[in-house]
Design an enzyme around this catalytic site. Structure first.
Site, PDB file in Angstrom:
ATOM      1  N   PRO A 129      58.529  39.521  36.559  1.00 32.92           N
ATOM      2  CA  PRO A 129      57.849  39.153  35.305  1.00 32.92           C
ATOM      3  C   PRO A 129      57.305  37.729  35.305  1.00 32.92           C
ATOM      4  O   PRO A 129      56.256  37.466  34.728  1.00 32.92           O
ATOM      5  CB  PRO A 129      58.949  39.341  34.255  1.00 32.92           C
ATOM      6  CG  PRO A 129      59.818  40.416  34.823  1.00 32.92           C
ATOM      7  CD  PRO A 129      59.829  40.173  36.313  1.00 32.92           C
ATOM      8  N   GLU A 243      45.963  43.206  54.006  1.00 29.70           N
ATOM      9  CA  GLU A 243      46.145  43.738  52.658  1.00 29.70           C
ATOM     10  C   GLU A 243      44.904  43.526  51.807  1.00 29.70           C
ATOM     11  O   GLU A 243      44.473  44.411  51.066  1.00 29.70           O
ATOM     12  CB  GLU A 243      47.345  43.075  51.987  1.00 29.70           C
ATOM     13  CG  GLU A 243      47.567  43.557  50.557  1.00 29.70           C
ATOM     14  CD  GLU A 243      48.735  42.869  49.874  1.00 29.70           C
ATOM     15  OE1 GLU A 243      48.849  43.008  48.650  1.00 29.70           O
ATOM     16  OE2 GLU A 243      49.522  42.197  50.559  1.00 29.70           O
ATOM     17  N   GLN A 280      11.642  51.442  34.180  1.00 28.60           N
ATOM     18  CA  GLN A 280      11.702  50.310  35.092  1.00 28.60           C
ATOM     19  C   GLN A 280      13.009  49.535  34.937  1.00 28.60           C
ATOM     20  O   GLN A 280      13.590  49.053  35.921  1.00 28.60           O
ATOM     21  CB  GLN A 280      10.516  49.371  34.865  1.00 28.60           C
ATOM     22  CG  GLN A 280      10.398  48.269  35.922  1.00 28.60           C
ATOM     23  CD  GLN A 280       9.215  47.364  35.680  1.00 28.60           C
ATOM     24  OE1 GLN A 280       9.215  46.615  34.694  1.00 28.60           O
ATOM     25  NE2 GLN A 280       8.216  47.439  36.547  1.00 28.60           N
ATOM     26  N   GLY A 340      25.396  55.784  28.412  1.00 29.64           N
ATOM     27  CA  GLY A 340      25.369  55.822  26.948  1.00 29.64           C
ATOM     28  C   GLY A 340      26.724  56.277  26.408  1.00 29.64           C
ATOM     29  O   GLY A 340      27.771  55.978  26.978  1.00 29.64           O
ATOM     30  N   GLY A 365      45.936  39.945  44.850  1.00 30.12           N
ATOM     31  CA  GLY A 365      45.411  38.595  44.698  1.00 30.12           C
ATOM     32  C   GLY A 365      44.335  38.561  43.637  1.00 30.12           C
ATOM     33  O   GLY A 365      43.282  39.186  43.779  1.00 30.12           O
TER      34      GLY A 365
END
Length: 392
Positions: A129, A243, A280, A340, A365
């Site tokens: 923690p 990792e 576009q 949407g 990380g």
């Protein structure tokens, strides 16, 4: 996109693994998401097919091929099939190699064969923690009692926390005189004093069992100490680059999938009597993302090559982890926007991918820690690694 380099054997491996996922994993993902944990049969079925751990030597049941590209294929196909909640790579390539690097022969013979078959599921427990990025804040202790170590403490955000049969636990061995001296201890299911909580209910990656682990006067025999009990910190650092490369491959593959989903949707959705993909604005947004995805794929593949020649540095891996996780979050966010209202509905894959993606800027990380690593290298040439494995 430029051609990627995989051997013919690896291409066949990809085809076989893709078929395995769609036959044995995809049909059960919804059930596993609802129950908050993947069925252990997933590991066993993968083990039976030779997909769980490729790198161990044949004497342990593996193929004896350490080429990271096999795991890269597994990661990519899991993301493409939307089965990444089943984090088999955590077991196979993140935790498993600790037994190759630091375990003695007896430990390898005792644990690796069942890890390869999927009978034994692995996890690693470091985060507490108040100790994620800062291992000096770790409170778990393992005190030498002569013929065993007495382990006490709590760990949190542990992936595979419920399914795991074997957990590599980091703990201080001399908290008073040398608080930075950490050992790694192999804790097995059923050891007295070892308990675990229920899986956390998370924002995303709901089928991945993430839990708290509790250790109350657990007697860890000396034969369950991994390597030198005073060198755990250096052991943890040794695997950091790979990792973070694993995390980068995961993020980029997920981003590629989210992009494809969004392109398909914008080719079907109509607005003002024309397909959304014909606007576009849509094309420009997706063009930006397409260019970034392709550029980052080249960098990640170069990192894979560097790993193979033992040239991947912690800084280069941090760059890969930083940019891919940030890009993934942009891709899924844009994907939701272009969907949407549908993008906010759980039955649409982009909605789940949006939720799943958020943690990638935290685990293996945080983005902030990655920037610290890169910044130190720029200004000081200081490559001292941070260890930040929240959610692992």
């Amino acid at each position: 996109m430029l051609k990627r380099e995989f051997t013919e054997e690896q291409k066949l491996f990809r085809d076989a693994y893709r078929k395995f996922l769609h036959e044995e994993i995809v049909p059960y993902m919804e059930q596993w998401r609802e129950q908050g944990i993947v069925d252990r049969q997933a590991f066993k079925k993968a083990g039976e097919m030779g997909f769980l751990m490729v790198w161990p030597d044949e004497e342990f049941g593996g193929l004896g091929d350490e080429d990271f590209r096999y795991e890269q294929i597994i990661i990519e196909e899991n993301q493409y099939a939307l089965t990444a909640d089943w984090n088999c790579t955590l077991h196979s390539r993140l935790v498993g190699p600790y037994f190759k690097r630091f375990a003695n022969k007896e430990q390898q013979q005792r644990f690796l064969p069942k890890c390869v078959t999927g009978e034994t599921v692995l996890a690693i427990a470091m985060t507490e923690p108040d100790a994620g990025s800062d291992l000096a804040g770790m409170r778990a202790t393992a005190i030498d009692q002569g013929d065993h170590y007495l382990l006490n403490g709590n760990k949190t955000f542990i992936s595979n926390g419920v399914n795991a049969d074997v957990v590599i636990v980091a703990a201080k061995i001399d908290p008073v005189n040398n608080p930075r001296q950490i050992g790694l201890f192999i804790v097995e299911r059923g050891m007295e004093g070892f308990d675990r909580g229920q899986p956390f209910k998370k924002l995303g990656q709901k089928a991945q069992d993430t839990a708290e682990l509790f250790f109350s006067n657990v007697k860890v025999p000396k034969e369950n100490v991994l390597g030198d009990p005073s060198k755990g910190f250096s052991y943890l650092m040794e695997g950091l680059a790979e990792e973070r490369l694993i995390a980068a491959v995961e993020c980029l593959a997920a981003a590629q999938k989210a992009f494809d989903i969004t392109v398909d949707f914008t080719n079907e959705r109509k607005l003002f009597k024309q397909r959304l993909g014909q606007f576009q604005n849509t094309q420009f947004k997706l063009a930006d993302l397409r260019a970034e995805l392709d550029m980052q794929q080249i960098y990640v593949d170069q990192c894979v090559r560097a790993l193979a020649s033992d040239e991947l540095t912690a800084v280069d891996a941090a760059k890969a982890k930083l940019v891919t996780s940030e890009l993934l979050c942009r891709v899924v966010d844009e994907g939701v926007q272009l969907h949407g209202g549908s993008g906010y509905i759980d039955e649409y894959p982009i909605c789940r991918m949006y939720a799943d993606a958020r943690v990638t800027r935290i685990y293996a990380g945080t983005s902030e820690v990655m920037k610290l690593i890169i910044g130190r290298d720029i200004y000081q040439g200081d490559n001292t690694p941070f260890i930040d494995r929240d959610m692992a």
